[in-house]
Design a protein around this motif. Sequence first.
Motif, PDB file in Angstrom:
ATOM      1  N   PHE A 467       0.890  -1.167  -0.110  1.00 42.88           N
ATOM      2  CA  PHE A 467      -0.194  -0.056  -0.148  1.00 42.88           C
ATOM      3  C   PHE A 467       0.839   1.457   0.020  1.00 42.88           C
ATOM      4  CE2 PHE A 467      -2.601  -3.318   2.063  1.00 42.88           C
ATOM      5  CZ  PHE A 467      -3.646  -3.182   1.187  1.00 42.88           C
ATOM      6  N   GLY A 468       2.133   1.111   0.459  1.00 44.80           N
ATOM      7  CA  GLY A 468       3.146   2.320   0.576  1.00 44.80           C
ATOM      8  C   GLY A 468       3.371   2.849  -0.895  1.00 44.80           C
ATOM      9  N   TYR A 469       3.191   2.075  -2.063  1.00 45.95           N
ATOM     10  CA  TYR A 469       3.508   2.431  -3.349  1.00 45.95           C
ATOM     11  C   TYR A 469       2.056   3.092  -3.809  1.00 45.95           C
ATOM     12  CZ  TYR A 469       7.556  -0.325  -3.732  1.00 45.95           C
ATOM     13  OH  TYR A 469       8.708  -0.872  -3.539  1.00 45.95           O
ATOM     14  N   GLN A 470       1.119   3.043  -3.164  1.00 48.65           N
ATOM     15  CA  GLN A 470      -0.398   3.523  -3.768  1.00 48.65           C
ATOM     16  C   GLN A 470      -0.384   5.018  -3.000  1.00 48.65           C
ATOM     17  OE1 GLN A 470      -2.949   0.502  -2.331  1.00 48.65           O
ATOM     18  NE2 GLN A 470      -2.255  -0.923  -4.287  1.00 48.65           N
ATOM     19  N   GLN A 471       0.262   5.932  -3.581  1.00 39.54           N
ATOM     20  CA  GLN A 471       0.280   7.220  -2.888  1.00 39.54           C
ATOM     21  C   GLN A 471      -0.868   7.987  -3.144  1.00 39.54           C
ATOM     22  OE1 GLN A 471       4.199   9.289  -3.610  1.00 39.54           O
ATOM     23  NE2 GLN A 471       5.298   7.328  -3.173  1.00 39.54           N
ATOM     24  N   GLY A 472      -1.874   7.482  -4.182  1.00 38.62           N
ATOM     25  CA  GLY A 472      -3.065   8.290  -4.121  1.00 38.62           C
ATOM     26  C   GLY A 472      -4.171   7.523  -3.138  1.00 38.62           C
ATOM     27  N   LEU A 473      -3.799   6.556  -2.499  1.00 42.53           N
ATOM     28  CA  LEU A 473      -4.876   5.893  -1.724  1.00 42.53           C
ATOM     29  C   LEU A 473      -5.480   6.838  -0.861  1.00 42.53           C
ATOM     30  CD1 LEU A 473      -5.472   2.842  -1.508  1.00 42.53           C
ATOM     31  CD2 LEU A 473      -4.273   2.987   0.432  1.00 42.53           C
ATOM     32  N   ILE A 474      -6.976   6.622  -0.870  1.00 42.86           N
ATOM     33  CA  ILE A 474      -7.629   7.671   0.105  1.00 42.86           C
ATOM     34  C   ILE A 474      -8.343   6.777   1.162  1.00 42.86           C
ATOM     35  CG2 ILE A 474      -9.828   9.006   0.025  1.00 42.86           C
ATOM     36  CD1 ILE A 474      -9.193   9.629  -2.999  1.00 42.86           C
ATOM     37  N   GLU A 475      -8.899   5.451   1.023  1.00 45.26           N
ATOM     38  CA  GLU A 475      -9.593   4.821   1.801  1.00 45.26           C
ATOM     39  C   GLU A 475      -8.822   3.493   1.911  1.00 45.26           C
ATOM     40  OE1 GLU A 475     -13.678   4.757   2.049  1.00 45.26           O
ATOM     41  OE2 GLU A 475     -13.887   6.691   1.055  1.00 45.26           O
ATOM     42  N   LEU A 476      -8.585   2.887   2.900  1.00 45.14           N
ATOM     43  CA  LEU A 476      -8.047   1.637   3.208  1.00 45.14           C
ATOM     44  C   LEU A 476      -8.824   0.846   4.225  1.00 45.14           C
ATOM     45  CD1 LEU A 476      -6.013  -0.734   2.710  1.00 45.14           C
ATOM     46  CD2 LEU A 476      -4.448   0.292   3.988  1.00 45.14           C
ATOM     47  N   SER A 477      -9.535  -0.223   3.861  1.00 44.56           N
ATOM     48  CA  SER A 477     -10.589  -0.900   5.022  1.00 44.56           C
ATOM     49  C   SER A 477     -10.254  -2.227   5.075  1.00 44.56           C
ATOM     50  CB  SER A 477     -11.829  -0.608   4.608  1.00 44.56           C
ATOM     51  OG  SER A 477     -12.808  -1.359   5.530  1.00 44.56           O
ATOM     52  N   LEU A 478      -9.566  -2.924   6.233  1.00 45.23           N
ATOM     53  CA  LEU A 478      -9.178  -4.122   6.225  1.00 45.23           C
ATOM     54  C   LEU A 478      -9.830  -4.716   7.648  1.00 45.23           C
ATOM     55  CD1 LEU A 478      -5.420  -3.916   5.301  1.00 45.23           C
ATOM     56  CD2 LEU A 478      -7.118  -4.634   3.860  1.00 45.23           C
ATOM     57  N   HIS A 479     -10.508  -3.923   8.132  1.00 44.30           N
ATOM     58  CA  HIS A 479     -10.989  -4.586   9.406  1.00 44.30           C
ATOM     59  C   HIS A 479     -11.843  -5.829   9.377  1.00 44.30           C
ATOM     60  CE1 HIS A 479     -15.439  -3.388   8.788  1.00 44.30           C
ATOM     61  NE2 HIS A 479     -15.216  -2.888   8.273  1.00 44.30           N
ATOM     62  N   SER A 480     -12.058  -6.314  10.738  1.00 45.41           N
ATOM     63  CA  SER A 480     -12.588  -7.714  10.885  1.00 45.41           C
ATOM     64  C   SER A 480     -11.862  -8.834  10.114  1.00 45.41           C
ATOM     65  CB  SER A 480     -14.395  -7.457  10.273  1.00 45.41           C
ATOM     66  OG  SER A 480     -14.702  -6.363  11.081  1.00 45.41           O
ATOM     67  N   ASN A 481     -10.690  -9.041  10.101  1.00 49.57           N
ATOM     68  CA  ASN A 481     -10.149 -10.035   9.504  1.00 49.57           C
ATOM     69  C   ASN A 481      -9.023 -10.692  10.717  1.00 49.57           C
ATOM     70  OD1 ASN A 481     -10.234 -10.389   6.401  1.00 49.57           O
ATOM     71  ND2 ASN A 481     -10.181  -8.194   6.670  1.00 49.57           N
ATOM     72  N   SER A 482      -8.232 -11.249  10.399  1.00 50.01           N
ATOM     73  CA  SER A 482      -7.076 -12.080  11.397  1.00 50.01           C
ATOM     74  C   SER A 482      -5.717 -11.586  10.980  1.00 50.01           C
ATOM     75  CB  SER A 482      -7.326 -13.711  11.482  1.00 50.01           C
ATOM     76  OG  SER A 482      -8.529 -14.009  11.752  1.00 50.01           O
ATOM     77  N   PHE A 483      -5.629 -10.395  10.608  1.00 52.57           N
ATOM     78  CA  PHE A 483      -4.226  -9.587  10.507  1.00 52.57           C
ATOM     79  C   PHE A 483      -3.122  -9.779  11.741  1.00 52.57           C
ATOM     80  CE2 PHE A 483      -6.237  -7.817   6.864  1.00 52.57           C
ATOM     81  CZ  PHE A 483      -5.579  -8.493   5.774  1.00 52.57           C
ATOM     82  N   THR A 484      -1.992  -9.807  11.562  1.00 56.99           N
ATOM     83  CA  THR A 484      -1.206  -9.699  12.834  1.00 56.99           C
ATOM     84  C   THR A 484      -0.228  -8.774  12.314  1.00 56.99           C
ATOM     85  OG1 THR A 484       0.046 -11.703  11.795  1.00 56.99           O
ATOM     86  CG2 THR A 484      -1.864 -12.240  13.378  1.00 56.99           C
ATOM     87  N   GLY A 485       0.863  -8.839  13.529  1.00 61.50           N
ATOM     88  CA  GLY A 485       2.091  -7.835  13.298  1.00 61.50           C
ATOM     89  C   GLY A 485       1.668  -6.510  13.319  1.00 61.50           C
ATOM     90  N   PRO A 486       2.635  -5.544  13.085  1.00 59.21           N
ATOM     91  CA  PRO A 486       2.516  -4.161  13.107  1.00 59.21           C
ATOM     92  C   PRO A 486       1.748  -3.514  11.965  1.00 59.21           C
ATOM     93  CG  PRO A 486       4.762  -4.659  12.400  1.00 59.21           C
ATOM     94  CD  PRO A 486       4.012  -6.039  12.531  1.00 59.21           C
TER      95      PRO A 486
END
Length: 962
Positions: A467-486
């Motif tokens: 996502f760091g390459y997507q410098q035009g990103l306006i909305e990022l929604s990843l809630h309600s999953n099982s992501f770990t780490g920082p």
Amino acid sequence: MASLTWAVLNSETDKIALLGLKDKLTNGDPHALPSWNHSLHFCQWEGVTCSRHMRVSALQLQNQYWGDILAPSLGNLTFLKEINLTSINLHGEIPREVGHLKRLQILDLRQNNLHGEIPMEMINCSSLEVIILQQNNVTGKVPSWFGSMIQLTHLRLGANHFVGSIPPSLGNLSSLEFLSLVYNHLEGSITPSLGRISNVKFLYFGVNNFSGQVPPSLYNLSNIQDLSLAENQLVDTLHSNLPMVFPNLQFLRCGGNRFTGTFPSSISNLSQLQLFEIAGNDFHGPIPPTLGSLHKLEFFNVAHNRFGSRRADDLDFLSSLQNCTQLQIVGIDNNYLGGILTDLIGNLSSNLVWLSMGSNQISGRIPDGIGKLINLTTLGMEGNSLEGTIPYSIGKLKNLVWLTLGGNNLFGNIPRVIGNLTMLSEVALDSNKFEGVIPFTLGNCTKMERFYANNNNLSGNIPIQTFGYQQGLIELSLHSNSFTGPIPSDLGNLNHLSSLNLQENKQTSEIPIGLSACTALTELTLGRNSFHRNIPSFLGSLLSLEILDLSKNNFSSTIPQELVNLTLLSSLNLSFNHLSGEVPVGGVFNNVTAISLTGNKDLCGGIPQLNFVPCPVSPLQKKHKRSIRKRVILSVAFGGVLITFVTFISIYLLKKKAKKLSITSLALHYGYVKVSYGELHQATNGFSSSNLVGTGNFGTVYRGTLVQFERPVAVKVLNLQTRGASKSFVAECKALGKIKHKNLVNILTCCSSVDYKGNDFKAIVFELMSNGSLETLLHNNTEDSESTNLCLNLIQRPSNVLLDDDIVAHLGDFGLARLVHSSSNQASSSAIKGTIGYIPPEYGAGSSVSIEGDMYSYGILLLEMITGKKPTDSMFGEGVSLHMFGNMAILERITEIVDSRLLIPWSIDKQERRVTRQQNMEECVASFARIGVACSQEIPNQRMSIKDVITELHAIKQKLSC
């Protein structure tokens, strides 16, 4: 000969009119219309056409950005037949003088910023055939007198601000072929009189507030090719036999109304039909499977109706659409369509760019054949009952911009081939059953603006450098999953990120400081994770935040005071963490309905409505305050004399032997410990407002702790945007590195670096004066206050006199540094930045800096301590000064001017106030006052010398120690 003279005169009239027009059109810009000059005949000027009589017959100027008005001189061009001034940013109103142009046939002023009403004088332009005013800001009603312009063939008034109803007189325009009233504020019913304009081919009424039924008389207009009724409040049905009444119909727009009924199967006989748009109505029943005869059909949109019956045959019409080889748009979303999606979808036109079938009840798998539609830019299948995996053939849709598959039963991994779709702007995969990790190939989609993958079974770390390459990103929604780490630190690259939702995952670590660069964030939702450590103070710099949710994590320590700065914040949820300490007051914390702090049992304070227990007050705080009041006078009095003497002598010596040193070598030259920006950032808790000590013209001072030093430090961060700040930094570092004295605040080190955003950063580190400033003690504290704040304040005078643990005075503001490095050989008052009230009067007249001048400042400071009055107090003026105030009461009336707190000898017990030795104390105070008055005499040579002051002070000290 006379006729020739008359022609020349008339020709000159046109030239003068054109020059007046140019002046107003271009706002006098000499570079605009360069050909309009005296060296060329005006008939050769750009945009000017003349008749055989050398009179201006046409004026055509387009696509400029002059932005001024139409001059009244336009009305003098009486031979004009055509005016075409499109898209030149015209302002103002249409001049009434246009009514003089009786030969005018074409008036085209589209795409400007004209306002006001159409002038009635235009009724005189009886030869007008074309009036085009679309895309302006024209107001008022559509003039009824248009009905008298029987030559009109085109009347285009769209995209303005017309109000009222359609005047029935427009039915008189029997020659009219083009009538456009779209995008206005017209209302009422469509007048039946329009059924008389039998030659009309283009009739646009869309995007207004028309209501009622379509008048039956309109079905008499058999020449209609393009009919737009969209976005009104019309209540009707589609004529059962449209091919009979409108045999030439090519474009039909009825969407966004209240039409009802079924889909008329006769539509299939409109052989010229290219566009059919009835979305947003209340049609129902099946879509007929006979649409394949519409060979010219390009646009087919029946979305947002009630078509279908949730049955298997609802999609049979798709088979017939295979014959529509020109088809580009298909919109069938938000209906009641059932059935299984089959591979025949891939047989639709290869020209298809938009396929939207979301929010139905379509089942089955996404067919592999979808990959044949290689020109698709939009694929919408959300809100159905689709299942299975995403086919790899989707990777062939390299023109895809919008992909929405959310709200289905899709499962498996998100395919890596999604990285082939480099044009993607919006991807919605939410509310499915996807599992595995986010493919790193998504980083290829550098045009991404919105990515939704929430409510799935995704796991693993959120990949770095995706996502760091997507410098035009306006909305990022990843809630309600099982992501770990920082949280990936490279999200800090997203300068346009407005919404980041990672709620309800299994993420750990702390919030990365990289997010401080996401200044466009309006929503940050990180609740229900395992984030820990402090809530970072940099969140208070994200001034666009409206929603902040950090609930149900493991955050500890205190709530950052900086969050008060978030004035747009309407929802703050910090509940169920391990927060402690005082709840801030102000900003969102004053709105109990906007914040949630429950589940943090160690919080205290805040506004009363929060019902937290009061924060405890240190029992030594008030005791310490009272014990120092008597000591401060002697300390500052003696320290001040030494500071005055040592400072002036040091300045004199240093001006003789000062050498230039670069800031980079300064620390090494004086043996200072070097510190970095990162160390200072950590030492001050990210330059937190809770560590804030004071703010001034050149910088801000923070309290901090550095491992290199045994005791707390004061960090002065220079505001490099302030003029002179950099010079102040250099001067202070050099001066303080050279001048050493026990009554000067010691400089410990300095830092010249860059911050985390790459901006220049300069700071000076001093020893911290724990008891704050003399200013605080004299003017900010009350006798019985339990919450006295003895904080260091380097800015407010005499706040440059600071007090250490033992109430020893130190000088802590270094205007003297500018004196040390003055370019002149002799110290000049013009090089000194003094403070009003403390500067001796002779400096204002240009006198050089002197010991006598320093003695004046010392005397004023001493009188301020005795009286508790600032030299700039509102009581002084009109010939009365602090010096005169002290002089008038120096003997018998000393108790009337002295600060009453100095006459009360406090004991350790706060309840016991002894008044013994009262007379002795009053005599000492009177002696201090005499010294202050003697030092602040107006004439320099009449001021008390340093030697005499020290003698007097020793005598006072002996008396007080008795």
